[in-house]
Design a protein around this motif. Structure first.
Motif, mmCIF file in Angstrom:
data_model
loop_
_atom_site.group_PDB
_atom_site.id
_atom_site.type_symbol
_atom_site.label_atom_id
_atom_site.label_comp_id
_atom_site.label_asym_id
_atom_site.label_seq_id
_atom_site.Cartn_x
_atom_site.Cartn_y
_atom_site.Cartn_z
ATOM 1 N N PHE A 132 0.810 -1.222 0.000
ATOM 2 C CA PHE A 132 0.000 0.000 0.000
ATOM 3 C C PHE A 132 0.843 1.272 0.000
ATOM 4 O O PHE A 132 0.423 2.301 -0.522
ATOM 5 N N VAL B 270 -5.775 8.115 -1.111
ATOM 6 C CA VAL B 270 -6.963 7.285 -1.362
ATOM 7 C C VAL B 270 -6.545 5.895 -1.833
ATOM 8 O O VAL B 270 -7.090 4.877 -1.380
ATOM 9 N N ALA B 271 -5.570 5.838 -2.740
ATOM 10 C CA ALA B 271 -5.074 4.548 -3.224
ATOM 11 C C ALA B 271 -4.527 3.717 -2.075
ATOM 12 O O ALA B 271 -4.804 2.512 -1.962
ATOM 13 N N GLY C 220 -5.341 4.004 1.122
ATOM 14 C CA GLY C 220 -6.421 3.640 2.030
ATOM 15 C C GLY C 220 -7.223 2.447 1.549
ATOM 16 O O GLY C 220 -7.602 1.575 2.342
ATOM 17 N N ILE C 221 -7.497 2.393 0.246
ATOM 18 C CA ILE C 221 -8.272 1.286 -0.319
ATOM 19 C C ILE C 221 -7.543 -0.037 -0.108
ATOM 20 O O ILE C 221 -8.137 -1.057 0.254
ATOM 21 N N ILE C 222 -6.226 -0.028 -0.335
ATOM 22 C CA ILE C 222 -5.445 -1.260 -0.190
ATOM 23 C C ILE C 222 -5.165 -1.569 1.274
ATOM 24 O O ILE C 222 -5.199 -2.727 1.709
ATOM 25 N N ALA D 189 -6.876 -0.822 4.080
ATOM 26 C CA ALA D 189 -7.986 -1.029 5.017
ATOM 27 C C ALA D 189 -8.044 -2.438 5.607
ATOM 28 O O ALA D 189 -8.083 -2.591 6.837
ATOM 29 N N PHE E 129 -13.243 -5.230 6.154
ATOM 30 C CA PHE E 129 -13.366 -3.835 5.726
ATOM 31 C C PHE E 129 -14.092 -2.979 6.758
ATOM 32 O O PHE E 129 -14.581 -1.895 6.433
ATOM 33 N N SER F 289 -13.347 0.885 7.089
ATOM 34 C CA SER F 289 -12.575 1.228 5.889
ATOM 35 C C SER F 289 -12.804 2.674 5.438
ATOM 36 O O SER F 289 -11.886 3.326 4.928
ATOM 37 N N ALA F 290 -14.024 3.194 5.628
ATOM 38 C CA ALA F 290 -14.306 4.566 5.181
ATOM 39 C C ALA F 290 -13.440 5.578 5.921
ATOM 40 O O ALA F 290 -12.842 6.471 5.308
ATOM 41 N N ILE G 142 -9.768 5.264 4.798
ATOM 42 C CA ILE G 142 -9.494 5.944 3.524
ATOM 43 C C ILE G 142 -9.448 7.459 3.733
ATOM 44 O O ILE G 142 -8.560 8.146 3.202
#
Length: 314
Positions: free
Chosen positions: A126, A167-168, A170-172, A174, A195, A198-199, A202
């Motif tokens: 990440f 953002v990239a 955070g997505i990976i 989480a 997840f 996860s919000a 991110i």
């Protein structure tokens, strides 16, 4: 020079630059084979602009991977203390030293590295995505949009690229971060929970890397003589963490499973009322100083190595 001997320049090249050496060696082999098959022809190696861009982007991803690996190895014990202070109800009133000593006495050094495996496995990935997406986004923005400094200081292209990189990441990150926090606070977890939170993870990472990118662009020129890679990583990371720390407290609490039924907004309000918005800040900044300082040294070493080796293929 400012970090552990383990991260000396020669060893960093061995650990983190192997992929570039293999790439250069394989390209040399291919060229030799083509020359052997066409001994009388003049060999011209054509490299398209697309290949050049791919090389440049790869530098960002590989250097970011080195950053992530170094950060985890150096900083995990302090991260564990920080997370327990934020997300374990029995540690919400304990100081950093008591939290760390109690864990070390009961579980030894292994306890301080609780949750280290998922971050070691995912951290390289990440953080590689974080820096790689940042480099790609920044290059695209500089090529396609006009440069403009907000208030005469803030480069919006750097901020936007940092936001994209965050953002990239955070997505990976989480699911890996959820497992890490669960292990650190000694809670059970299942695949269906990966997840959870996860919000806010991110959102935290978007703000964190955006702030880091902006500070990395603004701070070094303000220092007479500039900053070394170690202090660039340490100082800019600490300023970025200070900017978004309350979100980190909420993220840890959401992922811990110890605050079920509470939304992120509710946890943020409760933390504000209880004076916990900056809970765990001291061990967090200590970890950030050592881990991000050493990691930035690794990042720069990879960049330097790549800039020496790749131009011959450009």
């Amino acid at each position: 020079k400012g970090c552990l001997p383990f991260f000396s320049a020669p060893l960093l090249r061995i650990l983190f630059a192997a992929s570039f050496r293999r790439f250069v060696a394989s390209m040399t082999q291919i060229q030799a084979q083509v020359e052997a098959q066409l001994p009388s022809a003049e060999l011209t190696m054509v490299v398209t602009p697309g290949v050049i861009k791919a090389f440049d982007c790869a530098v960002g991803f590989v250097a970011g991977g080195a950053y992530g690996l170094t950060s985890v190895v150096v900083g995990q014990p302090l991260d564990t203390v920080k997370t327990r202070m934020q997300a374990r109800p029995d540690a919400l009133s304990s100081c950093m030293w008591r939290t760390g000593l109690q864990l070390a006495r009961s579980q030894g050094v292994r306890g301080l590295y609780r949750g280290g495996v998922p971050v070691l496995l995912g951290g390289t990935l990440f953080r590689s995505a974080q820096f790689g997406v940042y480099e790609v986004a920044l290059k695209h923005l500089k090529e396609q949009t006009p440069k403009h400094n907000l208030f005469g200081v803030l480069d919006w292209q750097v901020a936007a690229a940092g936001l994209a990189g965050g953002v990239a990441r955070g997505i990976i990150e989480a699911p890996f971060d959820f497992v890490k926090v669960s292990r650190q606070v000694e809670q059970t977890w299942s695949l269906g929970m990966l997840f959870k939170g996860s919000a806010v993870t991110i959102a935290r990472n978007a703000g964190l890397f955006c702030a880091f990118s902006v500070y990395r662009d603004l701070v070094p020129p303000m220092i007479p003589g500039g900053l070394s890679p170690f202090w660039t990583g340490a100082l800019c990371s600490n300023l970025a963490w200070l900017t978004i720390w309350p979100l980190d407290v909420v993220k840890s609490q959401r992922q811990s499973g110890n605050f079920a039924g509470h939304s992120s907004a509710a946890l943020l309000a409760e933390a504000a009322r209880g004076g916990l918005l900056f809970r765990g800040l001291i061990p967090g900044l200590m970890r950030s100083t050592v881990a991000n300082g050493c990691a930035m040294v690794a990042y720069k070493k990879i960049e330097e190595f790549a800039n020496m080796q790749l131009p011959k293929w450009r």
